[in-house]
Design a protein around this motif. Structure first.
Motif, short mmCIF file in Angstrom:
data_model
loop_
_atom_site.label_atom_id
_atom_site.label_comp_id
_atom_site.label_asym_id
_atom_site.label_seq_id
_atom_site.Cartn_x
_atom_site.Cartn_y
_atom_site.Cartn_z
N ARG A 396 1.69 10.95 -0.87
CA ARG A 396 1.09 10.47 0.38
C ARG A 396 0.52 9.07 0.20
N TRP A 397 0.26 8.68 -1.03
CA TRP A 397 -0.26 7.35 -1.34
C TRP A 397 0.63 6.72 -2.41
N GLU A 404 -6.40 6.71 -8.20
CA GLU A 404 -7.08 6.16 -7.03
C GLU A 404 -6.73 6.90 -5.74
N VAL A 405 -5.90 7.93 -5.82
CA VAL A 405 -5.64 8.76 -4.65
C VAL A 405 -7.00 9.29 -4.17
N PRO A 406 -7.35 9.13 -2.89
CA PRO A 406 -8.72 9.38 -2.43
C PRO A 406 -9.05 10.87 -2.26
N PRO A 842 -12.61 3.88 6.05
CA PRO A 842 -12.17 4.30 4.71
C PRO A 842 -10.68 4.02 4.58
N VAL A 843 -10.36 2.81 4.17
CA VAL A 843 -8.98 2.32 4.24
C VAL A 843 -8.03 3.20 3.43
N ASP A 844 -8.49 3.69 2.28
CA ASP A 844 -7.58 4.47 1.45
C ASP A 844 -7.12 5.74 2.16
N LEU A 847 -5.46 3.75 6.16
CA LEU A 847 -4.46 2.68 6.16
C LEU A 847 -4.11 2.34 4.71
N PRO A 848 -3.45 3.23 4.00
CA PRO A 848 -3.22 3.04 2.56
C PRO A 848 -2.08 2.08 2.26
N LEU A 849 -2.22 0.85 2.73
CA LEU A 849 -1.22 -0.19 2.47
C LEU A 849 -1.63 -0.99 1.24
N VAL A 850 -0.67 -1.33 0.42
CA VAL A 850 -0.94 -2.12 -0.79
C VAL A 850 0.21 -3.11 -0.97
N ARG A 851 -0.13 -4.33 -1.32
CA ARG A 851 0.89 -5.31 -1.70
C ARG A 851 0.59 -5.73 -3.13
#
Length: 855
Positions: A396-397, A404-406, A842-844, A847-851
């Motif tokens: 899911r992440w 770091e999965v919340p 709580p972005v994680d 909105l769990p977006l990462v670049r």
């Protein structure tokens, strides 16, 4: 027909003598389950009857003779004790609490705690095992702490099954009906006297439920019951048994728990600011809560969800994917169609909310995924379980490192005063003071255990072991009597167990992964330990298997056949029909609690925690709570943290380790008595265990963790997003849309640093990164350096995250910079990433977006 059906019913209450009326008040509040003086008052009413009614105070008062009541009304000693207990309950209910003293109290704050089962007492048998007992302990701790919390569950007409064994040791199940009017329950009624009812839509019909209330200290517990005349017979039976029936029955129960539970709160005038789903069974409440919010505020689904998600908490207790509730889409659709339509969702959108991979149409609907996706605080129930859960749900992440999965860890605990024996309670009162009751999560309080004289502590341990042996013998006699066995059998009972022998307890749900028969791997070696001439051992076993789990039933049978047919009869015993009463006697009486699940399949386990304040020690696989609780000198570890893929090899190794521990460490330490009286090394371990574990693994600490990490932040976020016509929620949705639209063009353009060929520990490394954020503001993102050790395959083992600050523009990008302290020698490195950032999100979770910087 066997019995005619009743059409008109009413309740008849027997009046007590005026001086004894406080008994009914005490009986109506389960606070007596953790207040020894009140339990002693009930026992004093009629000791034999108290045991016969299985510690149900209302049945006790209904069945005690008029002559006995008259005698009690004339007994000044009894009346004095009754008065003290009644005044103590009143003082408890009205006195100051941790919550009222430590947190600003808003009268509208309300936490609704949903669970499919509650183990408050054996007098209310609507629990099956650990999940329910933990839920009961949760309510008790919330009461002690003064949290504004209400419980929501189901009232099962026949509860969980009563267990008895056939002559060959095979588990049989019996489901006796419960008489709710003989339980500490009150049917909730409207002002006109009619029962308060709620409705839940099912395919082609509506099911009606009534609501019962009981008191757990300061906490009300509301229980829904579908057994009403308005329902068809097959709907009346929805709340018949706990975990009974097929998938269709399970989805019906879970709709009543989640949807019906929310509607019950609304009918009661209770508007929770936080809803806690204890396991995924109640996850349908997330949709119902959104639907109710939409109807009240006239907003759309997205806005309502943005508010509601911030007020939901989800706890998972399941360490394996197969343990989650999964529903086929063809079963889900007719049962949830009306609920989903009422929320404005399409059914396909709803189904995606319950899939780990939203686009995999072959995937079943997962209640845990639905709960997790609609809660902004998610936790496992031990450090290891949280790690395992992060592994299970990492997909899911996918752009996050696994650690770091919340999913947080809130390790389980026990309600200390419920499980501590009367003997140890008196000892703690004398040496630890009242703080062990009022502040059981304070480690300084438990350090006072070292003030207890060794001889006094050991005398209590001897007496409690004797209490257990006497209990077991009487229990076996009662079982034999019910089965019509002869007097010769009764004589054998007196030779079962020995109050002077090292006593090991093993009691739990008999699932195969718990490896109940690990002790039987080498039967001859086990018998040598049981009947050792100088260091004998005895084992008390109890537990139930799920009615449809033949594998678990075979384990029970195998143990019983060893006990009866292979010479273990006087040194091993299996107590059938395990419940909270047997559990209390076991955890208070055994010297060692044995737990040997297959690692890492025990989410937490709490039985081993319960022996701690009773002076017992733990011998366990490093799984669940013991993985973080074990240290040398506090108990024993079976094996290490290496999990072999070959289960047979793992079982063989663990059995050898268990035998070796008992033979060379546990038994020698227990029997080592230089002066012939006290095993000082053993008593020292007891004190160390109590000092280290009693505060840490208490529900006082656990519920405080939930309050400070989950409930209070969720309450604050919910209020903020709910305020001013959901203006903040709408702004967050706009921000999320803007970030999602820009994110494909966000990238790390370049990274440079001033690293030398060799860098000295103590210096600082300056890192600069140019990042394109495509029109987003610098406040919308956070740029971070993930720093750690570099492995042989260039994997980065993180030990810290360093934020970079924006310092200047660079063409279409922004320059970010930071200094990284070089405080560890070795092959070190870092990687740059960009994530969305918003002070109220709580972005994680949302909105769990990462670049990431390109490799």
């Amino acid at each position: 027909m066997k019995h005619p059906k009743c059409v008109h019913s009413f309740e008849v209450v027997d009046e007590l003598p005026e001086l004894l009326r406080p008994l009914r008040m005490l009986a109506a509040n389960f606070r007596w389950t953790w207040h020894h003086p009140t339990r002693e008052v009930f026992r004093a009413v009629d000791r034999n009857l108290w045991e016969a009614v299985e510690h149900n105070p209302l049945q006790l008062l209904a069945k005690v003779s008029k002559d006995r009541l008259s005698a009690l009304a004339d007994d000044p000693v009894f009346l004095a004790q009754l008065k003290i207990c009644a005044e103590d309950l009143d003082a408890y209910l009205t006195g100051p609490t941790w919550y009222s003293q430590q947190h600003q109290h808003d009268p509208t704050t309300c936490i609704a705690y949903f669970c499919a089962e509650f183990g408050v007492s054996e007098a209310l048998p609507i629990y099956s095992g650990g999940l329910g007992v933990l839920a009961g302990d949760h309510l008790k701790a919330a009461s002690d702490l003064g949290l504004p919390l209400v419980g929501v569950g189901l009232l099962y007409a026949r509860g969980y099954f009563r267990q008895f064994l056939s002559p060959d040791g095979w588990q049989q199940e019996h489901y006796p009906p419960l008489d709710f009017y003989e339980l500490p329950l009150q049917l909730v009624r409207q002002e006109n006297g009619n029962p308060l009812r709620v409705e839940v839509e099912f395919p082609d019909r509506t099911v009606t439920c009534q609501i019962w209330r009981t008191e757990v200290g300061r906490v009300p517990l509301y229980l829904l019951d579908s057994n009403v005349l308005e329902n068809a017979p097959h709907d009346q039976s929805i709340t018949d048994t706990l975990y009974g029936g097929d998938d269709e029955m399970r989805i019906r129960q879970e709709l009543i728990l989640g949807v019906g539970g929310m509607r019950a709160l609304t009918a009661l005038g209770i508007e929770p600011t936080v809803c806690h789903m204890n396991e995924g069974h109640a996850a349908f409440l997330t949709i119902e809560r959104i639907r109710q919010y939409m109807a009240k505020h006239g907003c759309d689904f997205r806005t309502a969800r943005q508010v509601i998600v911030n007020g939901n908490v989800f706890t998972t207790h399941t360490p394996v994917p197969a343990g989650f509730d999964l529903f086929r889409i063809e079963l889900l659709e007719p049962h949830t169609r009306k609920l989903v339509e009422g929320s404005g969702l399409t059914f396909s959108d709803f189904v995606r909310m319950g899939r780990l991979d939203p686009h995999n149409e072959a995937e079943a609907f997962n209640m845990a995924v639905l709960a997790m996706g609609n809660a902004n605080f998610v936790n496992g129930v031990s450090e290891l379980h949280a790690k395992v859960t992060r592994e299970m749900f990492h997909s899911r992440w996918p752009d996050y490192p696994e650690d770091e999965v919340p999913i947080e860890a809130v390790t389980n605990g026990i309600h200390t005063t419920t499980w501590t024996s009367a003997r140890m309670t008196e000892l703690f009162d004398n040496y630890l003071g009242p703080e062990w009751r009022t502040d059981p999560s304070n480690p300084e309080v438990w350090q006072r255990i070292y003030d207890v004289p060794d001889a006094e502590l050991w005398a209590i341990r001897d007496n409690q072991r004797g209490d257990l042996v006497r209990f077991v013998r009487k229990y076996l006699r009662d079982v034999a009597s019910r089965r019509g066995m002869g007097r010769a059998t009764f004589g054998h009972m007196e030779s079962v167990l020995d109050p002077r022998i090292l006593t090991i307890g093993f009691a739990r749900r008999f699932a195969t992964y718990k490896r109940a028969t690990l002790m039987l791997t080498d039967r001859e070696r086990l018998k040598q330990m049981l009947f050792h001439a100088e260091r004998p051992v005895q084992i008390v076993i109890a537990g139930k298997s799920h009615p449809r789990d033949d594998g678990g039933k075979r384990l029970i049978q195998e143990l019983n056949q060893f006990i009866t047919a292979e010479g273990g009869r006087t040194r091993m015993v299996f107590l059938e029909d395990y419940d909270m009463r047997i559990a209390r006697m076991l955890v208070q009486g055994v010297d060692v609690w044995l737990n040997n699940p297959r690692r890492p399949m025990e989410a937490s386990g709490t039985s081993g925690m319960k022996v701690v304040p009773n002076g017992g020690l733990n011998c366990s696989v490093l799984d669940g709570w013991w993985d973080e609780g074990y240290a040398p000198g506090l108990g024993w570890a079976i094996g290490d943290r290496l999990d072999l893929p070959d289960h047979m090899q793992q079982d063989w190794l663990d059995s050898r380790t268990l035998y070796h521990l008992i033979e060379t460490d546990i038994a020698p330490t227990f029997y080592h008595r230089v002066d012939g009286a006290i095993p000082y090394g053993w008593v020292d371990m007891i004190k160390k265990s109590i000092a280290a574990h009693a505060w840490r693994f208490s529900t006082s600490r656990m519920v405080r963790d939930y309050a400070e990490k989950g409930y209070l932040p969720a309450d604050a976020r919910y209020r903020k997003l709910d305020a001013n016509g959901q203006s903040e929620a709408r702004a967050i949705l706009a921000w999320r849309d803007r970030v999602r639209q820009a994110w494909p063009k966000v990238k790390v353009v370049s990274v440079e640093d001033d690293a030398a060929a060799a860098n000295v520990v103590g210096r600082e490394l300056t890192v600069r990164a140019v990042v394109e954020i495509d029109g987003l503001n610098t406040e919308d993102v956070v740029v971070e350096a993930l720093v750690g050790k570099v492995g042989s395959t260039r994997d980065l083992y993180l030990d810290r995250i360093v934020p970079l600050e924006p310092i200047e523009s660079a063409g279409s990008g922004v320059v970010y910079a930071a200094k990284i302290a070089l405080d560890h020698p070795g092959n070190r490195g870092y990687t740059i990433r960009v994530r969305p950032h918003h002070g109220s999100v709580p972005v994680d979770h949302e909105l769990p977006l990462v670049r990431w910087e390109k490799v």
